[in-house]
Scaffold this active site. Structure first.
Site, mmCIF file in Angstrom:
data_model
loop_
_atom_site.group_PDB
_atom_site.id
_atom_site.type_symbol
_atom_site.label_atom_id
_atom_site.label_comp_id
_atom_site.label_asym_id
_atom_site.label_seq_id
_atom_site.Cartn_x
_atom_site.Cartn_y
_atom_site.Cartn_z
ATOM 1 N N PRO A 39 0.771 -1.254 0.000
ATOM 2 C CG PRO A 39 0.053 -0.909 2.200
ATOM 3 C CD PRO A 39 0.800 -1.885 1.327
ATOM 4 C CB CYS A 40 3.119 2.895 -2.394
ATOM 5 S SG CYS A 40 2.356 2.444 -3.945
ATOM 6 C CG HIS A 41 -3.030 3.383 -1.031
ATOM 7 N ND1 HIS A 41 -2.756 2.052 -1.266
ATOM 8 C CD2 HIS A 41 -3.927 3.399 0.001
ATOM 9 C CE1 HIS A 41 -3.459 1.301 -0.440
ATOM 10 N NE2 HIS A 41 -4.167 2.088 0.342
#
Length: 347
Positions: free
Chosen positions: A314-316
């Protein structure tokens, strides 16, 4: 970060695609509403109002623009074409001609344009490629060359051998030692995603409009020394099920196996990413601190940007140290929507 009307109006004037999905603009003088990239002539500032979703625009009495079609996802696979893909998946030996497309209620020219745009080839070329891809997988799993050739719809073994070698660079007999990475299009509420997987797990999950997608596919092919072919994979069913649950808000963690492609440092950064709890955010500096190297902020940011497995890694959930929504390969608007889905605090 709340956007002002002035910022949204300027973004609409610039046809800025970064704001796709963030807002829609209603035009009071015409009664229509548009997406930010609409090519229609822009109205005066005093004649517009903005909405964060299409439902509110419709409830206010606005009609969708016929030019930019704000209710449609431009990258979504149309139902008719999805049916074609399902047919081919069920029987790769099918040979559908223009006449067959018309019988299915499809316009051949429209089908051709869609496949050229999304697959870089016409539908008929795609059929041939899909048939050979399926044959490649059968051989890779130990199938007999002659049986595979005729089961794939080829009328002669020589024709099969020639077509196969032209595409894969090896004869069918020698293809069993070649590695395969499978590819599939998956529809989500935020747009079409492209998934890749080998026998160990998912190695890519990206939105189809990501600019770096062709480069990432080349990197995966080179890393595994493999042919990337469209087809099913044991891990895709798990992925599709878990993605659907995630977007429905009933899943916070993913269990589908992963097979990430990257350096040891990048993989260490991605492991830290996976430990960011659902519904929370972290800064690049905090990531670097967890890795035990507070000065590696830039290297951490670069590694985040090279992540090929969106949502699951989850780089968001990573934001700027000042709380701003920093860059995201799938588009800032998707980052915002994912954080909203997870009910994170947005700054």
């Amino acid at each position: 970060m709340e956007l002002s009307n002035e910022i949204m109006y300027q973004a609409s004037s610039d046809k800025n695609s970064d704001f796709e999905g963030v807002f829609w603009m209603g035009v009071k003088t015409t009664g229509i509403f548009c997406r930010p990239t609409c090519t229609a002539r822009k109205p005066k500032f005093e004649n517009v109002e903005f909405f964060t979703n299409t439902k509110d625009a419709i409830l206010k009495g606005y009609r969708p623009c016929k030019v930019c079609k704000p209710l449609e996802n431009p990258d979504e696979t149309p139902k008719g074409i999805q049916h074609l893909l399902n047919e081919l998946e069920a029987d790769p030996s099918l040979k559908l001609r223009d006449y067959d497309l018309v019988k299915r209620g499809l316009e051949p020219a429209t089908v051709r344009r869609w496949f050229v745009k999304h697959h870089g080839m016409t539908f008929h070329a795609f059929q041939r490629m899909f048939k050979l891809n399926s044959a490649f997988k059968k051989l890779n799993l130990g199938g007999n060359v002659t049986d595979t050739a005729f089961e794939s719809g080829y009328e002669s073994l020589s024709g099969f051998n020639e077509s196969f070698k032209n595409i894969f660079g090896v004869s069918p007999k020698n293809s069993k030692s070649e590695k395969v990475v499978d590819l599939k299009r998956i529809e989500t509420p935020l747009g079409t995603m492209i998934a890749c997987a080998d026998e160990h797990g998912i190695c890519m999950l990206e939105f189809s409009d990501r600019k770096a997608l062709p480069t990432e596919l080349k990197e995966i092919s080179k890393h595994f020394n493999a042919n990337i072919i469209q087809g099913e994979n044991q891990h895709f069913k798990t992925l599709e099920k878990e993605l659907a649950e995630y977007f429905e808000g009933t899943r916070k963690d993913f269990n589908v196996p992963l097979s990430p492609v990257g350096t040891d440092f990048q993989k260490s950064v991605w492991e830290v990413l996976r430990k960011i709890p659902y519904g929370t955010t972290r800064s690049y500096q905090e990531q670097a601190n967890i890795l035990g190297n507070p000065k590696a902020v830039r290297a951490v940011a670069n590694a985040n940007g090279l992540n090929k497995i969106s949502i699951i890694i989850p780089c968001h959930r990573v934001i700027g140290i000042n709380g701003t929504l920093t860059g995201y390969g799938g588009g800032i608007w998707r980052k915002q929507k994912l954080l909203e889905l997870e009910k994170s605090i947005l700054f």
